[in-house]
Scaffold this motif. Structure first.
Motif, PDB file in Angstrom:
ATOM      1  N   PRO A 123      -5.727   0.272 -11.140  1.00 22.25           N
ATOM      2  CA  PRO A 123      -6.776  -0.120 -10.202  1.00 22.25           C
ATOM      3  C   PRO A 123      -7.784  -1.066 -10.846  1.00 22.25           C
ATOM      4  O   PRO A 123      -8.036  -1.001 -12.045  1.00 22.25           O
ATOM      5  N   GLU A 168      -0.878   4.863  -5.557  1.00 18.08           N
ATOM      6  CA  GLU A 168      -2.256   4.548  -5.938  1.00 18.08           C
ATOM      7  C   GLU A 168      -2.913   5.749  -6.617  1.00 18.08           C
ATOM      8  O   GLU A 168      -3.654   5.601  -7.589  1.00 18.08           O
ATOM      9  N   ALA A 188     -11.097   3.037  -3.665  1.00 19.66           N
ATOM     10  CA  ALA A 188      -9.910   3.683  -3.105  1.00 19.66           C
ATOM     11  C   ALA A 188     -10.211   4.253  -1.728  1.00 19.66           C
ATOM     12  O   ALA A 188     -11.334   4.654  -1.425  1.00 19.66           O
ATOM     13  N   ARG A 242       0.834  -1.199   0.000  1.00 23.99           N
ATOM     14  CA  ARG A 242       0.000   0.000   0.000  1.00 23.99           C
ATOM     15  C   ARG A 242       0.868   1.248   0.000  1.00 23.99           C
ATOM     16  O   ARG A 242       1.741   1.438   0.838  1.00 23.99           O
TER      17      ARG A 242
END
Length: 423
Positions: free
Chosen positions: A213, A43, A277, A38
């Motif tokens: 994603p 992201e 998200a 993560r």
């Protein structure tokens, strides 16, 4: 007849020359792996790339911006084309004029540079505009059409080409320039910072993996609906946020709200929602598109979109589900009191007191102080004081006592500071 003697064959080169050993060592140092780990900023980058929006990474030199983009291209299997903006001329982005046989009849077309032709032939790729803050104003102006319309001269880049840029703050950029407002308004601005844990693990041979994603097909329609309601709801309530060009020139080179960036924000909310998200990733994207102030307002309004309707809470105080987060619970209680103020009746006033009691019993008592004080002022002469007020009196008095104690302590500190200064 004599036979000439042939020279002896040279001895074969050693199997391990010094350069070969050095190359082997370099190969071992470059033998790294990736892992799913993560990383909110990574992201956010991949979400913006998936949404087909130009991204600008801001960060100090040596912090890993170029390495992140290179690794992103490898993970997405996109050919990487890197351009250093400061070493190019404006014609390298707007095209070179080519005079034909009859310019008066045919005009003068703008021939695209070789890098643009390669991208079109490949049909896909990642265009990396590095050191963007070192580009002079003329080059920045030439980049406007490339970044927004994906056009280079008469050539249009394929839809599968993504654009990512990187820049150092002017104070740390070599011969840096402020980014022009029109160019800055075309990017999603992400502040790139190093995570010590990521760096240490990466130097140990394992770097985080940049993957696109996973969008939930079932969430696409609800995601678009949420994004439209969020953006349109805020701009309806705060029309001044539709377009706010910063007064300070230095701030114009960053994220600020305009119809273009609100459209970008809407797209990013939809993508982030469909991808599930986290809030911190969404915060990076929203604030990086319309700026910190408008972005935080939007996030706060999105939090309130899912709050219970005050009328539903008043209709069933005992069964009302109050948020756990303090700021959201405060918003619900304030909304209940505002609803009673708008349409005051004895039944609604009593129901509001029941809601405040429930809030005190299931959360921080200090949150009911202000709503209880306001609700008490709405009492009409013929209304009896409900028994619920007695249950709230202790919490209200305790909170007020704490406030008075804090005020006394602050006065003592101030008096001591004045006495010390007078010596």
């Amino acid at each position: 007849m004599t036979t000439a003697t042939l020279p002896a064959a040279p001895a074969s080169a050693p199997a391990t020359t010094p350069l070969a050993v050095a190359s082997a060592l370099l190969g071992l140092l470059g033998d790294t792996e990736t892992e799913v780990r993560r990383d909110p900023q990574l992201e956010a980058l991949t979400l913006a790339v998936a949404a087909d929006l130009p991204v600008l990474l801001w960060g100090e030199p040596g912090i890993g911006k170029t390495a992140a983009v290179t690794q992103l291209a490898e993970e997405l299997d996109l050919p990487l084309t890197t351009l250093i903006a400061s070493v190019h001329e404006p014609s390298d982005f707007s095209g070179l004029p080519v005079v034909g046989d009859d310019p008066a009849a045919q005009g003068v077309p703008m021939a695209p540079p070789d890098w643009a032709v390669r991208l079109v032939r490949q049909g896909r790729g990642l265009l990396f505009l590095d050191e963007l803050s070192t580009a002079p104003p003329a080059v920045q102006a030439a980049l406007l059409r490339l970044v927004l319309e994906r056009r280079v001269g008469a050539l249009r880049l394929p839809p599968e080409v993504r654009i990512v840029a990187a820049a150092n703050p002017r104070a740390s950029a070599a011969d840096g320039w402020e980014l022009s407002a029109p160019l800055a308004n075309r990017f999603v601005h992400l502040m790139w910072a190093h995570d010590p844990d990521v760096v240490v693990r990466g130097l140990g041979g394992v770097w985080p993996r940049a993957t696109l994603p996973r969008l939930d097909p079932a969430a696409l329609v609800p995601a678009v609906d949420l994004a439209r309601r969020a953006v349109c709801g805020l701009l309806t309530a705060r029309p001044k946020l539709v377009h706010q060009l910063p007064a300070a020139e230095t701030r114009r080179g960053g994220a600020w709200p305009s119809p273009r960036t609100w459209d970008m924000t809407l797209r990013l909310i939809a993508f982030a929602t469909a991808a599930g998200a986290d809030r911190d990733v969404l915060s990076l994207l929203v604030r990086g598109t319309v700026g910190d102030g408008p972005g935080l307002e939007l996030l706060a309004s999105m939090d309130r979109m899912d709050l219970p309707d005050p009328e539903d809470v008043l209709a069933d105080p005992a069964g009302a589900e109050l948020p756990q987060r303090g700021d959201l619970r405060q918003a619900v209680l304030d909304g209940v009191v505002a609803a009673v103020r708008k349409r005051p009746t004895r039944q609604r006033w009593d129901a509001a007191w029941a809601v405040l009691v429930r809030a005190m019993e299931t959360g921080a008592p200090d949150l009911v102080v202000v709503p209880a004080t306001t609700l008490a002022t709405l009492r009409q002469d013929e209304w009896d004081v409900p028994a619920a007020i007695e249950r709230l009196a202790g919490a209200v008095e305790l909170s007020r006592g704490a406030d008075r104690a804090a005020a006394r302590a602050a006065r003592r500190v101030a008096d001591a500071a004045k006495a010390e200064a007078s010596r």
